[in-house]
Design a protein around this motif. Sequence first.
Motif, PDB file in Angstrom:
ATOM      1  N   ASN A 177     -41.386  -6.763   1.490  1.00  0.00           N
ATOM      2  CA  ASN A 177     -39.947  -6.112   1.135  1.00  0.00           C
ATOM      3  C   ASN A 177     -39.129  -7.385  -0.326  1.00  0.00           C
ATOM      4  O   ASN A 177     -39.033  -8.369   0.456  1.00  0.00           O
ATOM      5  N   ILE A 178     -38.821  -6.620  -1.598  1.00  0.00           N
ATOM      6  CA  ILE A 178     -37.577  -7.103  -2.444  1.00  0.00           C
ATOM      7  C   ILE A 178     -36.192  -6.836  -2.557  1.00  0.00           C
ATOM      8  O   ILE A 178     -35.829  -7.582  -2.861  1.00  0.00           O
ATOM      9  N   SER A 179     -35.771  -5.826  -1.775  1.00  0.00           N
ATOM     10  CA  SER A 179     -34.652  -5.043  -1.783  1.00  0.00           C
ATOM     11  C   SER A 179     -34.158  -5.531  -0.608  1.00  0.00           C
ATOM     12  O   SER A 179     -32.692  -4.908  -1.111  1.00  0.00           O
ATOM     13  N   ASP A 180     -34.224  -5.173   0.808  1.00  0.00           N
ATOM     14  CA  ASP A 180     -33.621  -5.600   1.597  1.00  0.00           C
ATOM     15  C   ASP A 180     -33.353  -6.626   2.228  1.00  0.00           C
ATOM     16  O   ASP A 180     -34.063  -7.300   2.279  1.00  0.00           O
ATOM     17  N   SER A 181     -32.055  -6.036   2.889  1.00  0.00           N
ATOM     18  CA  SER A 181     -31.387  -7.918   4.078  1.00  0.00           C
ATOM     19  C   SER A 181     -32.574  -7.616   4.983  1.00  0.00           C
ATOM     20  O   SER A 181     -34.190  -6.878   5.713  1.00  0.00           O
ATOM     21  N   SER A 182     -33.412  -8.698   5.738  1.00  0.00           N
ATOM     22  CA  SER A 182     -33.869  -9.034   6.624  1.00  0.00           C
ATOM     23  C   SER A 182     -33.421  -8.173   7.509  1.00  0.00           C
ATOM     24  O   SER A 182     -34.625  -7.852   8.588  1.00  0.00           O
TER      25      SER A 182
ATOM     26  N   GLU B 131     -36.474 -11.334  -1.428  1.00  0.00           N
ATOM     27  CA  GLU B 131     -35.381 -10.853  -1.690  1.00  0.00           C
ATOM     28  C   GLU B 131     -35.250 -11.726  -3.071  1.00  0.00           C
ATOM     29  O   GLU B 131     -34.518 -10.611  -4.353  1.00  0.00           O
ATOM     30  N   SER B 132     -35.635 -12.314  -4.132  1.00  0.00           N
ATOM     31  CA  SER B 132     -35.706 -12.439  -5.604  1.00  0.00           C
ATOM     32  C   SER B 132     -36.330 -12.099  -5.738  1.00  0.00           C
ATOM     33  O   SER B 132     -36.383 -11.847  -7.603  1.00  0.00           O
ATOM     34  N   GLY B 133     -37.181 -11.120  -5.508  1.00  0.00           N
ATOM     35  CA  GLY B 133     -38.216 -10.406  -6.330  1.00  0.00           C
ATOM     36  C   GLY B 133     -39.284 -11.112  -6.676  1.00  0.00           C
ATOM     37  O   GLY B 133     -40.910 -10.876  -7.262  1.00  0.00           O
TER      38      GLY B 133
ATOM     39  N   SER C  18     -47.203  -7.328 -10.035  1.00  0.00           N
ATOM     40  CA  SER C  18     -47.010  -5.796 -10.409  1.00  0.00           C
ATOM     41  C   SER C  18     -45.054  -5.902 -10.679  1.00  0.00           C
ATOM     42  O   SER C  18     -44.645  -6.305 -10.068  1.00  0.00           O
ATOM     43  N   TYR C  19     -45.128  -4.403 -11.198  1.00  0.00           N
ATOM     44  CA  TYR C  19     -43.802  -4.135 -11.283  1.00  0.00           C
ATOM     45  C   TYR C  19     -43.443  -2.566 -10.664  1.00  0.00           C
ATOM     46  O   TYR C  19     -42.792  -1.885 -11.618  1.00  0.00           O
ATOM     47  N   SER C  20     -44.380  -1.760 -10.425  1.00  0.00           N
ATOM     48  CA  SER C  20     -43.778  -1.055  -9.516  1.00  0.00           C
ATOM     49  C   SER C  20     -43.756  -0.878  -8.278  1.00  0.00           C
ATOM     50  O   SER C  20     -44.010  -2.318  -7.124  1.00  0.00           O
ATOM     51  N   ILE C  21     -42.651  -0.119  -8.063  1.00  0.00           N
ATOM     52  CA  ILE C  21     -42.142  -0.487  -6.937  1.00  0.00           C
ATOM     53  C   ILE C  21     -41.728   1.714  -6.200  1.00  0.00           C
ATOM     54  O   ILE C  21     -41.226   1.929  -6.792  1.00  0.00           O
ATOM     55  N   PRO C  22     -42.413   2.440  -5.071  1.00  0.00           N
ATOM     56  CA  PRO C  22     -42.919   0.868  -4.356  1.00  0.00           C
ATOM     57  C   PRO C  22     -44.631   0.682  -3.888  1.00  0.00           C
ATOM     58  O   PRO C  22     -45.394   1.745  -4.477  1.00  0.00           O
ATOM     59  N   LEU C  23     -44.977  -0.245  -4.243  1.00  0.00           N
ATOM     60  CA  LEU C  23     -46.187  -1.106  -4.484  1.00  0.00           C
ATOM     61  C   LEU C  23     -46.899  -1.954  -2.736  1.00  0.00           C
ATOM     62  O   LEU C  23     -46.306  -2.612  -2.713  1.00  0.00           O
ATOM     63  N   SER C  24     -48.134  -1.527  -2.698  1.00  0.00           N
ATOM     64  CA  SER C  24     -48.382  -1.717  -1.278  1.00  0.00           C
ATOM     65  C   SER C  24     -49.760  -2.304  -1.756  1.00  0.00           C
ATOM     66  O   SER C  24     -50.574  -1.646  -2.645  1.00  0.00           O
TER      67      SER C  24
END
Length: 72
Positions: free
Chosen positions: A2-7, A27-29, A37-43
């Motif tokens: 996860n790159i956008s939410d808190s723990s 968190e920094s992305g 990769s620059y698409s979100i969400p990406l698995s």
Amino acid sequence: INISDSSDDVKTFVDNAKYTFNFGLNESGSILDKYNSYSIPLSVFIDKDGIIKERHIGSMTKDMMVKIIEGI
């Protein structure tokens, strides 16, 4: 990862969904650059040797994830 939410938010999501696989937090992305990769969400599904086996752009259901994991 996860790159956008808190723990705390990630933990709540994982607990509520009853997922049993590991989730990471970046968190920094900066992880997006590592996997180009620059698409979100990406698995990104990575095997035990660190090899990318599957990439999926867009949301996924649990059943979709299980099918990919079973195929790896």
